[in-house]
Scaffold this motif. Structure first.
Motif, PDB file in Angstrom:
ATOM      1  N   HIS A   1       4.948  -1.787  34.510  1.00 50.37           N
ATOM      2  CA  HIS A   1       6.254  -1.168  34.773  1.00 50.37           C
ATOM      3  C   HIS A   1       7.238  -1.529  33.654  1.00 50.37           C
ATOM      4  N   SER A   2       7.271  -2.797  33.292  1.00 52.26           N
ATOM      5  CA  SER A   2       8.163  -3.250  32.228  1.00 52.26           C
ATOM      6  C   SER A   2       7.750  -2.677  30.867  1.00 52.26           C
ATOM      7  N   LYS A   3       6.442  -2.528  30.650  1.00 56.02           N
ATOM      8  CA  LYS A   3       5.961  -1.939  29.394  1.00 56.02           C
ATOM      9  C   LYS A   3       6.439  -0.498  29.246  1.00 56.02           C
ATOM     10  N   ALA A   4       6.509   0.222  30.351  1.00 52.72           N
ATOM     11  CA  ALA A   4       6.978   1.615  30.292  1.00 52.72           C
ATOM     12  C   ALA A   4       8.437   1.663  29.848  1.00 52.72           C
ATOM     13  N   PHE A   5       9.251   0.760  30.385  1.00 56.06           N
ATOM     14  CA  PHE A   5      10.647   0.681  29.938  1.00 56.06           C
ATOM     15  C   PHE A   5      10.704   0.342  28.446  1.00 56.06           C
ATOM     16  N   LYS A   6       9.908  -0.627  28.010  1.00 59.79           N
ATOM     17  CA  LYS A   6       9.921  -1.044  26.615  1.00 59.79           C
ATOM     18  C   LYS A   6       9.488   0.092  25.698  1.00 59.79           C
ATOM     19  N   GLU A   7       8.483   0.849  26.121  1.00 58.52           N
ATOM     20  CA  GLU A   7       7.997   1.968  25.294  1.00 58.52           C
ATOM     21  C   GLU A   7       9.104   2.975  25.033  1.00 58.52           C
ATOM     22  N   ILE A   8       9.921   3.224  26.050  1.00 55.82           N
ATOM     23  CA  ILE A   8      10.986   4.216  25.916  1.00 55.82           C
ATOM     24  C   ILE A   8      12.201   3.655  25.194  1.00 55.82           C
ATOM     25  N   HIS A   9      12.652   2.473  25.585  1.00 58.32           N
ATOM     26  CA  HIS A   9      13.947   1.977  25.119  1.00 58.32           C
ATOM     27  C   HIS A   9      13.882   1.036  23.918  1.00 58.32           C
ATOM     28  N   VAL A  10      12.726   0.445  23.664  1.00 61.40           N
ATOM     29  CA  VAL A  10      12.570  -0.432  22.501  1.00 61.40           C
ATOM     30  C   VAL A  10      11.755   0.272  21.417  1.00 61.40           C
ATOM     31  N   ASN A  11      10.629   0.845  21.808  1.00 61.33           N
ATOM     32  CA  ASN A  11       9.760   1.533  20.832  1.00 61.33           C
ATOM     33  C   ASN A  11      10.213   2.949  20.537  1.00 61.33           C
ATOM     34  N   ARG A  12      11.209   3.421  21.269  1.00 58.46           N
ATOM     35  CA  ARG A  12      11.810   4.740  21.041  1.00 58.46           C
ATOM     36  C   ARG A  12      10.814   5.891  21.205  1.00 58.46           C
TER      37      ARG A  12
END
Length: 223
Positions: free
Chosen positions: A112-123
């Protein structure tokens, strides 16, 4: 003149509520609200918590770590659930990704946290099916099984349920938290607009205080 007096009285009441607002002693209609029509829960003596969220929402992403820590701290007091929001007339790949992972039984807090990171950190916005499929394949999940589930009737049904729940809980912003089908709160509600200079981290600390009180209140009401 009567209308002016009404406006001044309303302003005074609003100011009084704001002055007395405190996440440590939350008030109904200020730091939280009570649903006019309580919703059914199926968690027995445990208190149900539902987070309405959106993977594309930066505020939901920022809240994720604090919320996970609070949930862990609650232990057996609560049953925690998540509900990805829907937007009428819009097919959201991020939403379908969430419900697919949930249906497959592979949605861990870490993923779940990886999905957020993919969108908001990895753009990587995950706004297209292909972007979602590529992201999922990198997580070691069977890509074809995911695609078949993603395009199946079960996920479509979960999307419809999300829309119905948003209506039932009067969800119009997110992140939003429902407590035992009765009470609603959020980081912005917890502050009650008292101090616009507060950081998101401040708001997260305040809403968890409100949640502590609401969980205790709901637990007492179950007896």
């Amino acid at each position: 003149m009567r209308f002016l007096k009404f406006i001044l009285s309303a302003a005074a009441l609003s100011a009084a509520l704001s002055a007395n607002a405190s996440p440590a002693d939350p008030k109904n209609g200020v730091e939280y609200k009570t649903l006019a029509a309580p919703q059914p829960v199926d968690t027995g003596k445990k208190v149900e918590i539902i987070e309405f969220f959106d993977y594309a929402c930066p505020h939901c992403a920022a809240f994720d770590e604090s919320l996970n820590a609070w949930v862990k701290k609650q232990g057996d007091n609560i049953v925690f659930k998540r509900m990805h929001i829907s937007r009428a007339g819009t097919d959201l790949p991020q939403e379908k990704m969430f419900f697919t992972l949930e249906a497959m039984g592979v949605l861990t807090p870490e993923l779940h946290s990886k999905a957020f990171k993919e969108i908001h950190v990895n753009r990587n916005p995950l706004r297209r099916d292909e972007q979602v499929f590529e992201f999922i394949a990198k997580q070691g999940i069977d890509k074809q099984k995911f695609i078949d589930t993603y395009r199946g009737f079960g996920v479509a049904g979960r999307v419809r349920k999300s829309t119905a729940m948003m209506d039932a809980y009067n969800v119009d912003s997110w992140p939003m938290l429902a407590v035992d089908g009765k009470y609603m709160t959020s980081p912005t509600m917890a502050d009650a607009g008292v101090n616009a200079a507060k950081t998101e981290a401040d708001l997260h600390g305040e809403v968890t205080q409100v949640l502590d009180m609401l969980v205790a209140k709901a637990k007492t009401e179950k007896k």
